[in-house]
Design a protein around this motif. Sequence first.
Motif, PDB file in Angstrom:
ATOM      1  N   THR A 520       0.856  -1.191   0.000  1.00  0.00           N
ATOM      2  CA  THR A 520       0.000   0.000   0.000  1.00  0.00           C
ATOM      3  C   THR A 520       0.889   1.238   0.000  1.00  0.00           C
ATOM      4  O   THR A 520       1.863   1.318   0.763  1.00  0.00           O
ATOM      5  CB  THR A 520      -0.910   0.020   1.233  1.00  0.00           C
ATOM      6  N   VAL A 521       0.555   2.185  -0.859  1.00  0.00           N
ATOM      7  CA  VAL A 521       1.312   3.437  -0.963  1.00  0.00           C
ATOM      8  C   VAL A 521       0.346   4.593  -0.739  1.00  0.00           C
ATOM      9  O   VAL A 521      -0.752   4.610  -1.312  1.00  0.00           O
ATOM     10  CB  VAL A 521       1.981   3.575  -2.351  1.00  0.00           C
ATOM     11  N   ASN A 522       0.728   5.534   0.118  1.00  0.00           N
ATOM     12  CA  ASN A 522      -0.144   6.686   0.327  1.00  0.00           C
ATOM     13  C   ASN A 522      -0.156   7.574  -0.906  1.00  0.00           C
ATOM     14  O   ASN A 522       0.590   7.356  -1.863  1.00  0.00           O
ATOM     15  CB  ASN A 522       0.299   7.472   1.571  1.00  0.00           C
ATOM     16  N   ASN A 523      -1.014   8.575  -0.913  1.00  0.00           N
ATOM     17  CA  ASN A 523      -1.125   9.455  -2.073  1.00  0.00           C
ATOM     18  C   ASN A 523       0.203  10.157  -2.363  1.00  0.00           C
ATOM     19  O   ASN A 523       0.866  10.667  -1.451  1.00  0.00           O
ATOM     20  CB  ASN A 523      -2.212  10.508  -1.849  1.00  0.00           C
ATOM     21  N   LEU A 524       0.562  10.165  -3.629  1.00  0.00           N
ATOM     22  CA  LEU A 524       1.771  10.864  -4.065  1.00  0.00           C
ATOM     23  C   LEU A 524       1.374  12.276  -4.474  1.00  0.00           C
ATOM     24  O   LEU A 524       0.629  12.457  -5.447  1.00  0.00           O
ATOM     25  CB  LEU A 524       2.419  10.133  -5.236  1.00  0.00           C
ATOM     26  N   VAL A 525       1.844  13.259  -3.736  1.00  0.00           N
ATOM     27  CA  VAL A 525       1.412  14.643  -3.943  1.00  0.00           C
ATOM     28  C   VAL A 525       2.640  15.531  -4.085  1.00  0.00           C
ATOM     29  O   VAL A 525       3.542  15.514  -3.244  1.00  0.00           O
ATOM     30  CB  VAL A 525       0.550  15.137  -2.769  1.00  0.00           C
ATOM     31  N   THR A 526       2.682  16.324  -5.154  1.00  0.00           N
ATOM     32  CA  THR A 526       3.748  17.299  -5.348  1.00  0.00           C
ATOM     33  C   THR A 526       3.159  18.706  -5.306  1.00  0.00           C
ATOM     34  O   THR A 526       1.962  18.899  -5.472  1.00  0.00           O
ATOM     35  CB  THR A 526       4.466  17.095  -6.692  1.00  0.00           C
ATOM     36  N   TYR A 527       4.022  19.676  -5.118  1.00  0.00           N
ATOM     37  CA  TYR A 527       3.595  21.074  -5.059  1.00  0.00           C
ATOM     38  C   TYR A 527       4.825  21.950  -5.209  1.00  0.00           C
ATOM     39  O   TYR A 527       5.964  21.482  -5.125  1.00  0.00           O
ATOM     40  CB  TYR A 527       2.897  21.367  -3.723  1.00  0.00           C
TER      41      TYR A 527
END
Length: 768
Positions: A520-527
């Motif tokens: 399981t991988v958490n959400n990949l979020v960039t900014y």
Amino acid sequence: MKLALAFLAIVALVTANAIPKKELYADKDFLLKQKFLFEIVYRVEDPLMFEDYIKLGKSFTYNKQDYEFPEHYDASYMSKYYQAYQHGVTLPKGEFFGALVDTHMEQLYGLTDFLLYAKTWDIFQRNVCWARLYANEGMFVQALTLAVMHRPDFKDLVLPAIYEIFPQYFLNSKFVYQAEKFDYDVWSKYIMYEKEYKDVVYTDYTKYFKDNDRFYKYFYTRDWKVWQWWKIMGLDQHWYANEQFIIRDNAYTYSKDSKYLDIMKDVKMFWMPVDYTRDIEFFNRESKISYFTEDLEWNAFWYYFNLGYAAYLKGAEQDRRGEYYIYCLEGLLKRYYLERLSNGFGEIPEFSFLTEVEYGYDPQLMHYNGEGYSYRKNYYDIESFGNFEYVHKIKDFFERLDGIITQGYYVTADGKKFDMHKPQAIEHLGDMLQGNVDVYDKYFFRFWYLYAHMYFGHADESSDFVLPNVFLNYETMLRDPLFYQFYKKVLDVFHQFYEHVEPYTKEELQFPGVEIEDVTVNNLVTYFDLVDFDVTNLLNDKMTFVDGQFVWDKTLLARQVRLNHKNVEFYYTIKSEKEEKVVVRVFFGPKYDEFGRIIPLARNHKNFIEMDNFVHQLKAGKNLIKRSTEDFFWLRQDHTTYTEMYKFVMSAYEGNFEYPLGLTEPLCSFPDRLLLPQGWPEGMPMQFFFFVYPYVGSLENNTYESDYGCSIRHGIPTIDDKAFGYPMDRKINEFEFYVPNMYFKDVKIYHENALKKLYGEKYEHFGT
């Protein structure tokens, strides 16, 4: 003990973000040495202002007994440099230094030997002061960096980051010019000139809108980029003062540390906004990803990698240096390709001497001597410009390699014969591609890459004086899209080699009794967020000394928007029939090409980047393992700035602070924030590949965690004897590849517009 190996980086210990609490602290002797290294590169392009160092440098005498060379080392570069110095024909101060210019490189090796092989600290310090007084500034900094990285007696001693020593190589000329003319004695807030808006603001004077009985003009900001944040915020000032703290990921930790606040209380902090380079006059779509190709730490990584594994320094026997070079170079291009996909671009364009380079590049950089860097126009015809002799040498290199790989063997001048169709031959191929001293054919393969870079950089091997060009130095070459196109052609040789190596069989890949049930991988979020880089070396005001001691009472910061990501966490469920010590390797890559078509694994494996690699002791039954990017030793967090490091050293020297050894992360490790490509607001499809296999070997004798360094003398970071990138290194037979100890996971990378709140006057701090 955990050890991580990744696609781009050297294994690194990730130290604490704030001032870490460690058992080992620096003594007075160490602090004096560290103080010297920080002061000797302060405003390095200006005359040396420290009287003690001036006297020491003028006391230099050349005595071969002062140096200790490795066995069979050729010290001819040192004697040649000294002879050239005596006759006044070394590269003068103020001239552009290109590390990949033939005549400059020979001088660099000679100067480096004076520092790297000095027997004692006293001799080293005297030689450094002499070099600071008389050697070319760029050559001096690179020679000093090589010495600090490679001397075994310099553990924990560091220099400022290369972008802090020479901000001119990383930030556009407009910013550099404005920073250098800044005068703190008559400091004031300048109004941003209207001219600065002309290229990016479009006004329709025929259209107005009415609000509360007032008429307003329409402004169209369609060409504003996210990194022009100060314009989007409505800021109309040109210089800013920040009385709080230096902005970075770990700023909140420092701002709460009373010791840090006490050390920095007398430092006046000023900052200026800085934009990435955008080709306004010679605009093309490639400049859309300048936020990545011109990222300071992206370029600094390549600089430190090439100095840590310098081609002219001999590696240890069987250290797999050539293979590691290919692995890291391939990782650079894979990461660049993912950023292209994020922006709707496709494959890296093919390079050919027979076709035009469609997209030009204007670096908008200015050397510290005032000369601007040359640019390449759109639709540049390779064979119409430059030295044709170099073109023939480069073509000859590729043709010879093609012949060697096709024939399947290589014969050296002394009659040794190597089978070039065996997997182990990748080491010889890597030595050839890097052109290092370990290569067997030193007369042909050593300097091919010099000819390539001198050709693209318009440099003549017969001349010491060349114009600035990004292709001539490691810290600037990644800015140019042409770098990736050319080195894609270089790596085609690597892929051609593996066409003759048989794929892994199911028997080689499977691990009976072990199965990956789920990951399981958490959400990949960039900014995008803001960061401050220390550019204090650009200042031109008078240096202050009190009782002979330099007073560092101000810092200038370049505030920029940069790509970042939220922490990524992995939760493994692995079933094992018995206790097993295993290696877990993690890769990530694209799922679709730029047209939305699924890329077959048989071709797509070339695009997968190794993200993590660690050893774990499985127990019998179900194993639950948690791991995050914070555990990746090859990544580093934000760098402690030049100003802060100097203040820490001086506070410790005065007895007010215990300076911990290893205070900051190694500069040669890869920046954590560039791990993921930008992604899309709606989610960019990607996939992870997880692989578990038996660990064979012993970690007890491995010293990479406890004695980390950025050089050949520390060896090549490897967890076992498997190939770098295993099992994605070879071509794939999909009928044999899939086994239970593998697992594929579809994910998406989401990009959040963290600066959206700044877009308009409803933002409560708009214009402040």
